[in-house]
Design a protein around this motif. Sequence first.
Motif, PDB file in Angstrom:
ATOM      1  N   GLY A  85      41.354  46.392  45.041  1.00 39.80           N
ATOM      2  CA  GLY A  85      42.600  46.781  44.398  1.00 39.80           C
ATOM      3  C   GLY A  85      42.505  48.169  43.804  1.00 39.80           C
ATOM      4  N   HIS A  86      41.408  48.435  43.120  1.00 40.43           N
ATOM      5  CA  HIS A  86      41.184  49.761  42.537  1.00 40.43           C
ATOM      6  C   HIS A  86      41.077  50.814  43.635  1.00 40.43           C
ATOM      7  N   ALA A  87      40.403  50.479  44.748  1.00 42.43           N
ATOM      8  CA  ALA A  87      40.247  51.427  45.847  1.00 42.43           C
ATOM      9  C   ALA A  87      41.606  51.830  46.420  1.00 42.43           C
ATOM     10  N   ILE A  88      42.458  50.858  46.688  1.00 38.96           N
ATOM     11  CA  ILE A  88      43.778  51.166  47.247  1.00 38.96           C
ATOM     12  C   ILE A  88      44.629  51.930  46.242  1.00 38.96           C
ATOM     13  N   TRP A  89      44.520  51.597  44.967  1.00 37.07           N
ATOM     14  CA  TRP A  89      45.281  52.290  43.920  1.00 37.07           C
ATOM     15  C   TRP A  89      44.972  53.787  43.911  1.00 37.07           C
ATOM     16  N   LEU A  90      43.733  54.148  44.248  1.00 32.99           N
ATOM     17  CA  LEU A  90      43.326  55.553  44.254  1.00 32.99           C
ATOM     18  C   LEU A  90      44.053  56.370  45.322  1.00 32.99           C
ATOM     19  N   LEU A 178      49.715  47.299  41.345  1.00 31.29           N
ATOM     20  CA  LEU A 178      48.338  47.716  41.076  1.00 31.29           C
ATOM     21  C   LEU A 178      48.228  48.406  39.722  1.00 31.29           C
ATOM     22  N   ASP A 179      49.226  49.226  39.369  1.00 28.79           N
ATOM     23  CA  ASP A 179      49.233  49.881  38.052  1.00 28.79           C
ATOM     24  C   ASP A 179      49.163  48.847  36.934  1.00 28.79           C
ATOM     25  N   THR A 180      50.017  47.836  37.032  1.00 25.08           N
ATOM     26  CA  THR A 180      50.045  46.786  36.003  1.00 25.08           C
ATOM     27  C   THR A 180      48.721  46.046  35.945  1.00 25.08           C
ATOM     28  N   TYR A 181      48.195  45.716  37.115  1.00 27.68           N
ATOM     29  CA  TYR A 181      46.941  44.965  37.214  1.00 27.68           C
ATOM     30  C   TYR A 181      45.785  45.749  36.612  1.00 27.68           C
ATOM     31  N   LEU A 182      45.672  47.037  36.935  1.00 29.18           N
ATOM     32  CA  LEU A 182      44.544  47.835  36.459  1.00 29.18           C
ATOM     33  C   LEU A 182      44.608  48.122  34.966  1.00 29.18           C
ATOM     34  N   HIS A 183      45.786  47.978  34.371  1.00 25.45           N
ATOM     35  CA  HIS A 183      45.889  48.176  32.931  1.00 25.45           C
ATOM     36  C   HIS A 183      45.602  46.889  32.165  1.00 25.45           C
ATOM     37  N   ASN A 184      45.441  45.804  32.893  1.00 23.87           N
ATOM     38  CA  ASN A 184      45.065  44.526  32.279  1.00 23.87           C
ATOM     39  C   ASN A 184      43.594  44.242  32.567  1.00 23.87           C
ATOM     40  N   ARG A 185      43.147  43.081  32.195  1.00 25.71           N
ATOM     41  CA  ARG A 185      41.740  42.712  32.364  1.00 25.71           C
ATOM     42  C   ARG A 185      41.392  42.500  33.836  1.00 25.71           C
ATOM     43  N   ALA A 186      40.183  42.929  34.210  1.00 21.29           N
ATOM     44  CA  ALA A 186      39.702  42.684  35.568  1.00 21.29           C
ATOM     45  C   ALA A 186      39.435  41.199  35.766  1.00 21.29           C
ATOM     46  N   ASP A 187      39.227  40.802  36.996  1.00 18.99           N
ATOM     47  CA  ASP A 187      38.888  39.419  37.291  1.00 18.99           C
ATOM     48  C   ASP A 187      37.507  39.087  36.730  1.00 18.99           C
ATOM     49  N   ASP A 188      37.122  37.834  36.831  1.00 22.96           N
ATOM     50  CA  ASP A 188      35.865  37.384  36.234  1.00 22.96           C
ATOM     51  C   ASP A 188      34.646  38.089  36.815  1.00 22.96           C
ATOM     52  N   ASP A 189      34.745  38.588  38.047  1.00 20.74           N
ATOM     53  CA  ASP A 189      33.609  39.288  38.645  1.00 20.74           C
ATOM     54  C   ASP A 189      33.594  40.780  38.299  1.00 20.74           C
ATOM     55  N   GLY A 190      34.507  41.197  37.415  1.00 17.75           N
ATOM     56  CA  GLY A 190      34.542  42.587  36.992  1.00 17.75           C
ATOM     57  C   GLY A 190      35.241  43.521  37.947  1.00 17.75           C
ATOM     58  N   GLU A 191      35.885  42.991  38.982  1.00 21.84           N
ATOM     59  CA  GLU A 191      36.559  43.818  39.962  1.00 21.84           C
ATOM     60  C   GLU A 191      38.060  43.555  39.969  1.00 21.84           C
ATOM     61  N   TYR A 192      38.776  44.518  40.522  1.00 20.56           N
ATOM     62  CA  TYR A 192      40.224  44.396  40.690  1.00 20.56           C
ATOM     63  C   TYR A 192      40.497  44.175  42.179  1.00 20.56           C
ATOM     64  N   HIS A 193      40.977  43.010  42.538  1.00 18.51           N
ATOM     65  CA  HIS A 193      41.146  42.646  43.938  1.00 18.51           C
ATOM     66  C   HIS A 193      42.560  42.946  44.424  1.00 18.51           C
ATOM     67  N   LEU A 194      42.663  43.434  45.642  1.00 15.54           N
ATOM     68  CA  LEU A 194      43.961  43.690  46.250  1.00 15.54           C
ATOM     69  C   LEU A 194      44.789  42.412  46.305  1.00 15.54           C
ATOM     70  N   THR A 195      44.136  41.285  46.487  1.00 19.18           N
ATOM     71  CA  THR A 195      44.817  39.990  46.564  1.00 19.18           C
ATOM     72  C   THR A 195      45.730  39.758  45.371  1.00 19.18           C
ATOM     73  N   HIS A 196      45.273  40.132  44.197  1.00 17.57           N
ATOM     74  CA  HIS A 196      46.033  39.899  42.974  1.00 17.57           C
ATOM     75  C   HIS A 196      47.359  40.671  43.007  1.00 17.57           C
ATOM     76  N   ALA A 197      47.309  41.922  43.443  1.00 22.42           N
ATOM     77  CA  ALA A 197      48.534  42.733  43.518  1.00 22.42           C
ATOM     78  C   ALA A 197      49.488  42.183  44.571  1.00 22.42           C
ATOM     79  N   LEU A 198      48.958  41.707  45.689  1.00 24.30           N
ATOM     80  CA  LEU A 198      49.813  41.120  46.722  1.00 24.30           C
ATOM     81  C   LEU A 198      50.511  39.870  46.209  1.00 24.30           C
ATOM     82  N   GLN A 199      49.789  39.055  45.423  1.00 22.80           N
ATOM     83  CA  GLN A 199      50.404  37.858  44.859  1.00 22.80           C
ATOM     84  C   GLN A 199      51.525  38.225  43.885  1.00 22.80           C
ATOM     85  N   THR A 200      51.333  39.285  43.109  1.00 26.56           N
ATOM     86  CA  THR A 200      52.385  39.753  42.208  1.00 26.56           C
ATOM     87  C   THR A 200      53.628  40.155  42.990  1.00 26.56           C
TER      88      THR A 200
END
Length: 329
Positions: A85-90, A178-200
């Motif tokens: 998620g972070h990679a695509i946001w860049l 992705l903007d909203t996701y990255l300003h909130n807490r990362a997932d439990d593994d410390g990463e931001y997954h593209l899946t989360h933004a797609l679900q939003t």
Amino acid sequence: MKAIIPVAGAGTKLRPHTYTQPKALMPMAGKTILAVIVDALLNEGIEEYIFIIGYLGDKIQDYVMRTYPGLRCTFVTQNDRRGTGHAIWLTKEAVKNDEVLIVFGDTICDFDVQSILKSKVSQIGIRRVDDPRSFGVAEVDDENNVLRVVEKPLIPKSNMAMVGVYKINETAQLFESLDTYLHNRADDDGEYHLTHALQTMIEKGIKFHAFKVNNWFDCGKKETLLETNATLLKSLAEKTSSPQFPDSVIIPPVNIGAGCKIENSIIGPSVSIGENTTVRSSIIQNSIIGSFAVLDEVVLKSSIIGSDAYIHGMSQSLNIGDNTDIDLG
């Protein structure tokens, strides 16, 4: 239409090779993983590319510029490995709200690229797997509309894994999510997954359709890398002829690079050998051998040998990185 290819990963499952070589530049069937992906997209008319680089990114950039001179491309650097998620946001500034096709740089699969590019609905590539817990999973209805996507669910409600291919029409909404996701807490593994933004996006009413792919290979580990190499060699077998070497038997399909010296050996099936490699009195099958390697009196099966390696003696299955010197005699 722009293609986004994330190739920033460290490739830890392919060590020791990825200590010196980016995963996307691992060789197979006379090419690299990255070249297999880019060539397929170029053949379908995609002309503009965004590469997300990180670990050993200078090698990827040099390779792209050397192999594809004149290619319209942008390199975006992900210094911290914070997830897909972070990679695509860049890539937000490089995309500029154009439609995008995202293809992960360690994924090779067959699908009807043209039908996906022409689709008026955003698309997610899927493939049925036995154990979906290690993948992002898509829950779909009978018409292959995506109802929900989940990253590595503990109790999956679907066995349809997302293969790492996405065609996104609504890129403005993607980057907003992705903007909203990255300003909130990362997932439990410390990463931001593209899946989360797609679900939003799905929850906001944006429609996604799932398409099934053929021959999906996640080239992130030795076994699937060898399997992909074998499959690609078979697909090229009718287009190439097996070279001849003194007192040697070549069993197709194989791909042997220019400048190789092979003597008193049996090579194949399913073997790729890089340029300027020397093989003497050896038997090699289902393996990938790098460039400028020297193999003397070895028996190899299901092995990956890096470039500039030297091996002497008998063996069965090896995973040897670059610049290695081994005497098994």
